[in-house]
Design a protein around this motif. Structure first.
Motif, PDB file in Angstrom:
ATOM      1  N   THR A  80      -6.248   5.061  -9.805  1.00 15.33           N
ATOM      2  CA  THR A  80      -4.808   4.818  -9.799  1.00 15.33           C
ATOM      3  C   THR A  80      -4.585   3.316  -9.796  1.00 15.33           C
ATOM      4  OG1 THR A  80      -4.632   4.745  -7.389  1.00 15.33           O
ATOM      5  CG2 THR A  80      -4.415   6.920  -8.439  1.00 15.33           C
ATOM      6  N   VAL A  81      -3.387   2.917 -10.155  1.00 17.53           N
ATOM      7  CA  VAL A  81      -3.048   1.495 -10.112  1.00 17.53           C
ATOM      8  C   VAL A  81      -3.217   0.955  -8.701  1.00 17.53           C
ATOM      9  CG1 VAL A  81      -1.148  -0.152 -10.329  1.00 17.53           C
ATOM     10  CG2 VAL A  81      -1.514   1.563 -12.100  1.00 17.53           C
ATOM     11  N   GLU A  82      -2.797   1.747  -7.717  1.00 18.41           N
ATOM     12  CA  GLU A  82      -2.912   1.297  -6.329  1.00 18.41           C
ATOM     13  C   GLU A  82      -4.367   1.092  -5.928  1.00 18.41           C
ATOM     14  OE1 GLU A  82      -2.162   0.246  -2.448  1.00 18.41           O
ATOM     15  OE2 GLU A  82      -0.742   0.402  -4.098  1.00 18.41           O
ATOM     16  N   ARG A  83      -5.249   1.977  -6.332  1.00 19.53           N
ATOM     17  CA  ARG A  83      -6.663   1.836  -5.969  1.00 19.53           C
ATOM     18  C   ARG A  83      -7.264   0.564  -6.595  1.00 19.53           C
ATOM     19  NH1 ARG A  83     -10.351   7.037  -6.888  1.00 19.53           N
ATOM     20  NH2 ARG A  83     -11.827   5.648  -5.805  1.00 19.53           N
ATOM     21  N   ILE A  84      -6.871   0.286  -7.821  1.00 24.50           N
ATOM     22  CA  ILE A  84      -7.459  -0.856  -8.525  1.00 24.50           C
ATOM     23  C   ILE A  84      -6.894  -2.179  -8.029  1.00 24.50           C
ATOM     24  CG2 ILE A  84      -7.706  -1.983 -10.773  1.00 24.50           C
ATOM     25  CD1 ILE A  84      -7.553   0.818 -12.043  1.00 24.50           C
ATOM     26  N   PHE A  85      -5.566  -2.267  -7.914  1.00 23.48           N
ATOM     27  CA  PHE A  85      -4.915  -3.557  -7.661  1.00 23.48           C
ATOM     28  C   PHE A  85      -4.369  -3.721  -6.246  1.00 23.48           C
ATOM     29  CE2 PHE A  85      -4.489  -2.820 -12.260  1.00 23.48           C
ATOM     30  CZ  PHE A  85      -5.027  -3.993 -12.748  1.00 23.48           C
ATOM     31  N   GLY A  86      -4.341  -2.638  -5.466  1.00 28.94           N
ATOM     32  CA  GLY A  86      -3.673  -2.699  -4.175  1.00 28.94           C
ATOM     33  C   GLY A  86      -4.577  -2.879  -2.984  1.00 28.94           C
ATOM     34  N   GLY A  87      -5.865  -3.030  -3.183  1.00 26.27           N
ATOM     35  CA  GLY A  87      -6.784  -3.179  -2.055  1.00 26.27           C
ATOM     36  C   GLY A  87      -8.092  -3.781  -2.500  1.00 26.27           C
ATOM     37  N   ASP A  88      -9.114  -3.630  -1.671  1.00 29.24           N
ATOM     38  CA  ASP A  88     -10.413  -4.233  -1.970  1.00 29.24           C
ATOM     39  C   ASP A  88     -11.486  -3.190  -2.276  1.00 29.24           C
ATOM     40  OD1 ASP A  88     -10.797  -3.110   0.504  1.00 29.24           O
ATOM     41  OD2 ASP A  88     -11.281  -4.984   1.540  1.00 29.24           O
ATOM     42  N   GLU A  89     -11.061  -1.973  -2.628  1.00 31.08           N
ATOM     43  CA  GLU A  89     -12.027  -0.909  -2.883  1.00 31.08           C
ATOM     44  C   GLU A  89     -13.027  -1.286  -3.976  1.00 31.08           C
ATOM     45  OE1 GLU A  89     -12.163   3.886  -4.039  1.00 31.08           O
ATOM     46  OE2 GLU A  89     -10.237   2.798  -3.974  1.00 31.08           O
ATOM     47  N   PHE A  90     -12.549  -1.984  -5.005  1.00 34.20           N
ATOM     48  CA  PHE A  90     -13.414  -2.342  -6.129  1.00 34.20           C
ATOM     49  C   PHE A  90     -13.673  -3.854  -6.187  1.00 34.20           C
ATOM     50  CE2 PHE A  90     -11.228   1.586  -7.344  1.00 34.20           C
ATOM     51  CZ  PHE A  90     -12.315   2.395  -7.631  1.00 34.20           C
ATOM     52  N   GLU A  91     -13.651  -4.480  -5.026  1.00 37.23           N
ATOM     53  CA  GLU A  91     -13.846  -5.926  -4.978  1.00 37.23           C
ATOM     54  C   GLU A  91     -15.259  -6.286  -5.423  1.00 37.23           C
ATOM     55  OE1 GLU A  91     -13.048  -9.629  -1.908  1.00 37.23           O
ATOM     56  OE2 GLU A  91     -13.324  -7.605  -1.126  1.00 37.23           O
ATOM     57  N   THR A  92     -15.346  -7.313  -6.256  1.00 36.68           N
ATOM     58  CA  THR A  92     -16.640  -7.823  -6.705  1.00 36.68           C
ATOM     59  C   THR A  92     -17.141  -8.855  -5.708  1.00 36.68           C
ATOM     60  OG1 THR A  92     -16.046  -7.488  -9.032  1.00 36.68           O
ATOM     61  CG2 THR A  92     -17.868  -8.987  -8.570  1.00 36.68           C
ATOM     62  N   GLU A  93     -18.332  -8.608  -5.152  1.00 35.70           N
ATOM     63  CA  GLU A  93     -18.908  -9.547  -4.200  1.00 35.70           C
ATOM     64  C   GLU A  93     -19.458 -10.758  -4.941  1.00 35.70           C
ATOM     65  OE1 GLU A  93     -22.466  -9.810  -0.823  1.00 35.70           O
ATOM     66  OE2 GLU A  93     -22.184  -7.976  -2.006  1.00 35.70           O
ATOM     67  N   ARG A  94     -19.221 -11.919  -4.384  1.00 30.96           N
ATOM     68  CA  ARG A  94     -19.729 -13.162  -4.950  1.00 30.96           C
ATOM     69  C   ARG A  94     -20.613 -13.842  -3.917  1.00 30.96           C
ATOM     70  NH1 ARG A  94     -16.836 -13.450  -9.498  1.00 30.96           N
ATOM     71  NH2 ARG A  94     -14.791 -12.446  -9.501  1.00 30.96           N
ATOM     72  N   ARG A 111       0.815  -1.198   0.000  1.00 28.73           N
ATOM     73  CA  ARG A 111       0.000   0.000   0.000  1.00 28.73           C
ATOM     74  C   ARG A 111       0.862   1.266   0.000  1.00 28.73           C
ATOM     75  NH1 ARG A 111      -5.133  -1.428   0.697  1.00 28.73           N
ATOM     76  NH2 ARG A 111      -5.550  -3.462   1.614  1.00 28.73           N
ATOM     77  N   GLY A 112       1.968   1.213  -0.721  1.00 36.24           N
ATOM     78  CA  GLY A 112       2.789   2.402  -0.864  1.00 36.24           C
ATOM     79  C   GLY A 112       2.342   3.224  -2.054  1.00 36.24           C
ATOM     80  N   THR A 113       3.248   4.051  -2.580  1.00 38.49           N
ATOM     81  CA  THR A 113       2.895   4.846  -3.753  1.00 38.49           C
ATOM     82  C   THR A 113       2.721   3.945  -4.948  1.00 38.49           C
ATOM     83  OG1 THR A 113       5.220   5.176  -4.203  1.00 38.49           O
ATOM     84  CG2 THR A 113       4.105   6.887  -2.924  1.00 38.49           C
ATOM     85  N   PRO A 114       1.773   4.238  -5.847  1.00 40.59           N
ATOM     86  CA  PRO A 114       1.464   3.323  -6.942  1.00 40.59           C
ATOM     87  C   PRO A 114       2.540   3.225  -7.988  1.00 40.59           C
ATOM     88  CG  PRO A 114       0.195   5.336  -7.141  1.00 40.59           C
ATOM     89  CD  PRO A 114       0.860   5.381  -5.817  1.00 40.59           C
ATOM     90  N   SER A 115       3.324   4.246  -8.146  1.00 39.83           N
ATOM     91  CA  SER A 115       4.349   4.151  -9.179  1.00 39.83           C
ATOM     92  C   SER A 115       5.469   5.121  -8.880  1.00 39.83           C
ATOM     93  CB  SER A 115       3.752   4.459 -10.551  1.00 39.83           C
ATOM     94  OG  SER A 115       3.202   5.749 -10.560  1.00 39.83           O
TER      95      SER A 115
END
Length: 776
Positions: A57-71, A13-17
């Motif tokens: 940002t790359v970090e928002r998309i791939f670095g956490g669960d902010e956009f996690e799809t619920e199943r 969870r550092g800087t994205p790039s």
């Protein structure tokens, strides 16, 4: 060689790039090799999007669960049609999961096995449930836990049995080393569990736990009850044995890899001295595993081998199943060219086999598992492209005769299930749009026309998991506009009983980022050929300006990119690029796995990297006529087979493509596995020139633009070897490029802390630096 799925993971969870200069320093001094990179044209425009809650940002998309799809549930197992079981977080113990039984008709639910009952003696936390199964008599529950990955999936681990009557929890194969059992399952009579350990078959009695080893010749080269690398990767085969319907016998595959060439992966980072991982990998034109099928009694004794004709190493055996209510096996034997599929009826007791059916093609055949028998008969459902469309047939295993069940001019994509009581079968098709998927039903006797079951007002992609009796289904629906909605439905009328997941949180989050779904379009490249595509315009689009184009592709027969379905983190990354000021385009060339008929799909035969690249280039020529396209700024990106095609495009068409981001590509088709490559390119000895012409390495001397090569050194699928040979060819011709090697990462390049964020940052930064975004 599949397209990369772009998984969401929670990582660093550092800087994205990093800044571009820091990035290039890392490339030059860190992993891999880097030829002198070309400087960014205009570093000042690296990120034109002002910070806001809508800025991805790359970090928002791939670095956490902010956009996690619920199943709804990771694991769902239907019973006999009255309900289903799921593993879900325990309300009383957040450290474990309960097994919950849902009753379809009433909506009631009850705890079938609680997390507190799954705590082993001497432990204080429940078992992690990676998979589970319920015995036919519902007395026992099988738990798969402590798993380890074998190639692509976690298929090795520990198995436990919970006895619901006695409330006991017992480990299978308790004397075995941890995480070494594979593919445990109940016998149909519920009296035993079978499993594989160190390439040998075992059965364990219930109750009592008496263990019996059935095979004794398993070794690194002799594989019983499971498969080698190539069978798993290219035929999707993992579980290599089946109990007979009465539970008294086991039919199993045995593969002998002794003649297959061995590939070595070297690990230089985890220990003081390098270690090797060695496995059998049949490259194009080399020896394959010898494969045979045998039957053994669950009480032990000798194996009866099925007497199939021809030399075992010259054919594949991609499918085998017991015929319901019969002591016979149905076996598919595919020749090495994969253009002849012979079906045999084999007597399990004598091994005698007779051919009952033959499917042929002058290019290749897709192999389908025979999963749907029509009652206690040897009639089964079969898919064939013989008339130009993939249609469904009912085949009589005794006589070899068949009845056409679907005659309309569209493809049956897959069989979804059977309702024997109503004389119906269900299948997935999309007659009007190759990008979508819908449920249809038809009569098992071949009368009448197929009917669409999915409601007409729901464009997109629909997936159905049917109960065994065909009365109920878990229905998942999504589109480019909409994350998945999961429902329980009742068939045959598609009545929604209840919504299980609606992903409302994610929908609301998409509003905050100004999510814009791409447009589904077609591109006319001439000759009456329309290519399916999707287009995502820059968020600040101004038709009076010209924008750079980012082309995302795959392009091989194993996949289809242009789908009207929710793409998760992959689509969000493309959304990020559109926010930055890129026009995003994806095109499916001829030869992709789209439901557009046999001629469309088989166009790739002996043409991978040749006609596939020509179609993509033709599509780019079409879009350069759009007034808002900057033809001097066109980039292409692909992974695996898509990486191979991306390389071919920038090498073969330097006038069209200026930048290429190729990840895990097959640079030389002759280095890939025999099962995949010979299926689509034909035998090497007959089509060697096509292999040469379709290989990116052949055209590397024509590179003029910006090239980023990315590969994992531990890639067991597409070997790093090919990228190293491509590097040598580029050096030979004095071509500048940039290279990133990820140590010990496999084909998906996701192992290790922060890897996914890192590679996504790398790709994004390279693109922005070498092909600045925004309209001009």
């Amino acid at each position: 060689m599949r397209s990369h799925p772009f998984p969401r993971v929670s990582l660093y969870r550092g800087t994205p790039s990093e800044s571009i200069l820091t990035l290039f320093a890392a490339l030059a001094l860190g992993w891999g090799c880097a030829c002198i990179p070309k400087p960014a044209t205009n570093p000042a425009v690296i990120d034109p999007t002002p910070p806001s809650t809508g800025r991805l940002t790359v970090e928002r998309i791939f670095g956490g669960d902010e956009f996690e799809t619920e199943r709804f549930a990771e694991i769902v197992e239907f019973d006999d049609g009255t309900g289903f079981w799921v593993a879900q977080a325990s309300g009383s113990d957040s450290k474990g999961k309960d097994l919950v039984q849902y009753f379809s008709a009433t909506g009631d639910e009850e705890i079938f096995v609680s997390a507190s009952q799954l705590v082993p003696e001497g432990k204080n936390v429940p078992l992690t449930i990676d998979e589970f199964a319920v015995s036919p008599n519902r007395q026992h529950v099988l738990i798969f836990t402590n798993t380890k990955r074998v190639w692509r999936k976690a298929t090795r681990g520990d198995y436990w049995i919970f006895d619901r009557q006695n409330k006991t929890l017992t480990q299978l194969g308790a004397e075995a080393e941890p995480s070494t059992l594979m593919f445990a399952k109940f016998s149909p009579d519920g009296k035993r569990v079978g499993y594989v350990h160190h390439n040998n078959l075992y059965v364990e009695e219930l109750p009592g736990g008496k263990v019996l080893q059935l095979t004794h010749d398993g070794s690194d080269e002799v594989i019983n009850g499971t498969f080698d690398w190539a069978y798993e990767e290219e035929f999707g085969k993992r579980v290599g044995y089946h109990f007979s319907p009465d539970g008294r016998q086991i039919a199993y595959w045995q593969l002998n890899t002794s003649a297959v060439g061995k590939y070595h992966l070297i690990n230089t980072t985890d220990t003081q001295y390098p270690t090797l991982k060695t496995f059998a990998y049949p490259k194009v034109g080399t020896a394959n595993s010898a494969c045979r099928i045998g039957v053994i009694d669950v009480a032990g004794g000798p194996t009866t081998w099925m007497k199939l004709p021809a030399e075992a190493s010259r054919f594949y055996l991609p499918h085998m199943s017991w015929i319901p209510g019969s002591p016979s096996l149905l076996i598919q034997q595919l020749n090495r060219r994969q253009d002849r599929n012979r079906l045999f009826l084999a007597d399990a007791n004598s091994g005698d086999a007779r051919e009952i059916y033959l499917e042929r093609d002058d290019r290749w055949l897709e192999v389908r598992a025979i999963d749907h028998f029509l009652g206690d008969q040897n009639r089964f459902l079969w898919l064939s492209e013989r008339d130009g469309w993939q249609h469904a047939y009912a085949v009589d295993g005794a006589s070899g005769t068949d009845v056409l069940l679907t005659s309309e001019a569209y493809d049956v994509i897959r069989i979804a299930g059977v309702d024997l009581g109503r004389g119906l079968f269900y299948f997935i098709a999309s007659p009007d749009s190759p990008a979508e998927r819908y449920l249809y039903r038809a009569q098992l006797d071949g009368t009448g026309r197929a009917q669409r079951v999915t409601p007409e007002n729901t464009p997109g992609s629909h997936h159905y998991q049917l109960s065994r009796n065909g009365a109920w289904a878990i229905h998942t629906y999504s589109s480019k506009k909409s994350p998945p909605v999961v429902e329980l439905i009742q068939l045959p009328e598609h009545n929604v009983v209840r919504t299980l997941v609606d992903n409302q949180r994610l929908r609301e989050k998409l509003v905050t980022i100004g999510h814009r779904p791409p447009e589904l379009i077609q591109l006319d490249i001439g000759g009456d050929v329309q290519l399916d595509a999707f287009r995502l315009k820059p968020h600040d689009f101004d038709s009076t300006k010209k924008y750079p184009v980012f082309v995302y592709l795959y392009g091989e027969p194993a996949g289809q990119v242009v789908r009207n379905s929710w793409g998760g983190t992959r689509d969000l990354w493309l959304q990020l690029l559109a926010q930055r000021g890129y026009l995003v385009l994806a095109v499916d060339n001829r030869g992709t796995a789209a439901p557009r008929g046999r001629v469309w799909r088989k166009a790739a035969y002996a043409n991978i990297g040749i006609s596939t690249a020509a179609d993509q280039a033709a599509a780019i020529r079409v879009i350069t006529a759009w007034g808002y396209v900057d033809s001097t700024r066109i980039a292409v990106h692909g992974w695996s087979g898509g990486g191979s095609l991306a390389l071919n495009l920038i090498f073969q068409y330097p006038d069209l493509f200026q930048t290429c981001l190729a990840v895990a590509p097959v640079a030389d088709l002759r280095l890939y596995d025999s099962h995949y490559m010979e299926r689509y390119m034909g035998p090497l000895e007959q089509n060697e020139q096509a292999y040469i012409d379709g290989s990116a390495i052949t055209h590397a001397h024509r590179l003029q633009g910006n090239l980023l090569l990315v590969h994992g050194t531990g890639d067991d699928n597409v070997h790093y070897q090919g990228t190293e040979r491509l590097i040598n060819r580029l050096i030979e011709h004095n071509k500048s490029f940039t290279m990133m090697a990820y140590p010990n990462r496999a084909h998906g390049i996701r192992e290790g802390e922060n890897t996914t964020v890192h590679i996504r940052s790398l790709l994004t930064d390279y693109l922005i630096a070498h092909m600045p975004p925004g309209g001009r």
